[in-house]
Design an enzyme around this catalytic site. Structure first.
Site, PDB file in Angstrom:
ATOM      1  CG  ASP A 110      -2.047  -1.026   1.063  1.00 27.28           C
ATOM      2  OD1 ASP A 110      -2.594  -1.146  -0.046  1.00 27.28           O
ATOM      3  OD2 ASP A 110      -2.348  -1.723   2.049  1.00 27.28           O
ATOM      4  CG  ASP A 171      -6.646  -4.322  -3.316  1.00 23.11           C
ATOM      5  OD1 ASP A 171      -6.873  -5.391  -3.904  1.00 23.11           O
ATOM      6  OD2 ASP A 171      -7.178  -4.044  -2.234  1.00 23.11           O
TER       7      ASP A 171
HETATM    8  N1  GLY Z   1      -6.920  -1.839  -0.695  1.00 27.61           N
HETATM    9  C1  GLY Z   1      -7.790  -2.284   0.319  1.00 27.61           C
HETATM   10  C2  GLY Z   1      -9.212  -2.095  -0.008  1.00 27.61           C
HETATM   11  O1  GLY Z   1      -9.576  -1.759  -1.113  1.00 27.61           O
HETATM   12  O2  GLY Z   1      -9.994  -2.306   0.907  1.00 27.61           O
END
Ligand code: GLY
Length: 391
Positions: A110, A171
Site C-alpha cells: 500500500d 488493489d
Molecule cells: N486496498 C484495500 C481495499 O480496497 O480495501
C-alpha cells in the site's frame, strides 16, 4: 484461453443528460464544504479508514488510507488555489517521514496509495524536494517486495513469511505507478521492470476468463508457477469483489500510460463491461458483484467512484471513433448523478454514504470511507477539467 468481452447491457445506449459544468461545479462545492468542515480536526492527524456514527475518528500512521486525506487536500488546492489546503497537505509530510523513519506499517504494497497521494503529488505540484526524497524511499521499500521468480509484488506482511510469499492482489494495480514514477525520476530500470512484470502477472492471473477478477492470487516463489486465486474481502473465492474489479478497471487503464501496452485498455474495457452489466437499478454496485436485488446486500459506493475514474481514464485512451464511447459516457453520468443525489453524506463526515470496507471482518460496513471520498472527488475533477492523475 483469452478473456471474453461481454456485450454491454443495452440500457447504457439510452442517451443521458450530460454532466454540465454547472452540475459539476455544484457537486464540487458540496465536496469542498465537507472537506472544510473536517479540515480543522485533521491538520496533524488523519481521518480513519471508515467513519463511525457520522464522524471519522482521528488516527495517525496506522493504516493504508492516510494518503487519501492528503489526496483530497491536493485536489481541493488544485480546484480552488486556496493556500489552506496546500499548507495542510505539506504540514502532514512530517507524518509520512516519521512513518518511513520508524518503519511503521510499511510491510505492505500500500506504499503507493500512501506516498503517491501525499509525496509524489506534493513534489509534482509544488517542487517540494523533501516530498520527492520521501517518495523515492517509499518506492525502494515497495521494490523490495518484488519477488523476481514469481514476478509479483508481495501484498502483505513479512517478506520471509511463507504463508504470504508470492501473494499478489488486484488493489496493487494502483500501487505500481509509484515504481513507474520512481523509475522515470531516477532512471532505475529495475524498478520499471518490476512494475511491468507485476502488471503482466496481474493481467494473466488475477483476471479470470470471464473478465471477473480474483481479489488475490498466489504464485510459487521457488518455481514461479501459479498456485491459486482466493479472496480476502470478497463474498467468496469464486465471486467478484466489486472494489477489486474497480481497482482492475482503473489500474489496468493507468498501466497503459506507463507501458504503452494497448492490451491494457482493452483489458480495462473487458473488466468494465463485466462490472457495468452487474449493476442494480440505481447503477451503484453492491459490495460484491455476485449479488442481485433479492439478496438485499449493501452497496459499496467507493467501488462505484473508483469505477467511474477507471471509465474516464479508459475514455482518454480509446480512439474518438470507438463506437462504445457514448455508452461509457452514459454509464459515467448515471453513476455520478446517483452518487450525488442519493448517496452524498450531507451534514456528516465523509462524502459518500454506504461504503463497505471489509464485510467479512465486520469493518466499515455501510458507512463513508476515506478512499470512496477521494475517488468521488477525483472523478469530479477528472470530469470538470483537464487534470494530470496523481497515479
Ligand atoms: N486496498 C484495500 C481495499 O480496497 O480495501
Amino acid at each position: 484461453m483469452s478473456v471474453v468481452l461481454e456485450s454491454l447491457n443495452p440500457r447504457y445506449a439510452a442517451v443521458q443528460t450530460p454532466l454540465t459544468p454547472a452540475w459539476l461545479q455544484a457537486a464540487i462545492t458540496d465536496v469542498l464544504d465537507s472537506i472544510d468542515a473536517m479540515l480543522p480536526r485533521f491538520t496533524t492527524t488523519f481521518p480513519a479508514a471508515s467513519a463511525k456514527d457520522g464522524r471519522y475518528p482521528a488516527v495517525e500512521k496506522v493504516d493504508w488510507t492516510e494518503g487519501f486525506w492528503t489526496g483530497l487536500l491536493w485536489l481541493a488546492w488544485e480546484v480552488t488555489g486556496d493556500n489552506k489546503y496546500r499548507q495542510s497537505a505539506l504540514g502532514l509530510l512530517d507524518s509520512f517521514a516519521h512513518r518511513l523513519d520508524g518503519q511503521i506499517k510499511v510491510d505492505t504494497h500500500d506504499l503507493g496509495f500512501l506516498y503517491l497521494l501525499s509525496c509524489v503529488n506534493a513534489w509534482k505540484l509544488t517542487g517540494n524536494e523533501r516530498a520527492r526524497e520521501l517518495a523515492l524511499r517509499a518506492a525502494e521499500l515497495l521494490f523490495r517486495r518484488f519477488d523476481t521468480t514469481a514476478g509479483v509484488i508481495q501484498a502483505w506482511g513479512d517478506l520471509s513469511d511463507p504463508a504470504r510469499q508470492g501473494r499478489m492482489i488486484i488493489d496493487c494495480n494502483l500501487n505500481v505507478p509509484l515504481l513507474f514514477w520512481a523509475a522515470d525520476e531516477t532512471g532505475n530500470r529495475a524498478w520499471r521492470d518490476a512494475a511491468r512484470r507485476h502488471l503482466a502477472q496481474a493481467s494473466r492471473y488475477l483476471v479470470r476468463n470471464d473478465a471477473s477478477t480474483f481479489h488475490t492470487f498466489y504464485l510459487d516463489i521457488h518455481s514461479g508457477q501459479p498456485l491459486r486465486g482466493d479472496t480476502h474481502q470478497g463474498f467468496s473465492d469464486d465471486s467478484c469483489w466489486a472494489r477489486g474489479q474497480a481497482w482492475g478497471m482503473l489500474g489496468f487503464a493507468l498501466g497503459f500510460n506507463y507501458t504503452g501496452d494497448a492490451r491494457l485498455p482493452e483489458l480495462s474495457r473487458k473488466l468494465s463491461h463485466y462490472f457495468l452489466n452487474r449493476l442494480p437499478e440505481d447503477y451503484v454496485c453492491y459490495w460484491d458483484l455476485i449479488f442481485s436485488p433479492q439478496d438485499h446486500a449493501f452497496r459499496d459506493t467507493s467501488a462505484a467512484a473508483i469505477a467511474v475514474c477507471g471509465l474516464v481514464e479508459l475514455l482518454k485512451q480509446l480512439p474518438l471513433s470507438d463506437t462504445l464511447r457514448p455508452a461509457y459516457g452514459n454509464a459515467i453520468s448515471l453513476i455520478m448523478r446517483n452518487l450525488h443525489q442519493y448517496y452524498f453524506a450531507h451534514g456528516e463526515d465523509g462524502l459518500l454514504r454506504e461504503g463497505v470496507y471489509n464485510y467479512g471482518r465486520h469493518m466499515g460496513i455501510n458507512v463513508p470511507n476515506l478512499w470512496g471520498d477521494y475517488f468521488y472527488f477525483e472523478a469530479l475533477v477528472r470530469l470538470s477539467r483537464i487534470w494530470t492523475p496523481y497515479w
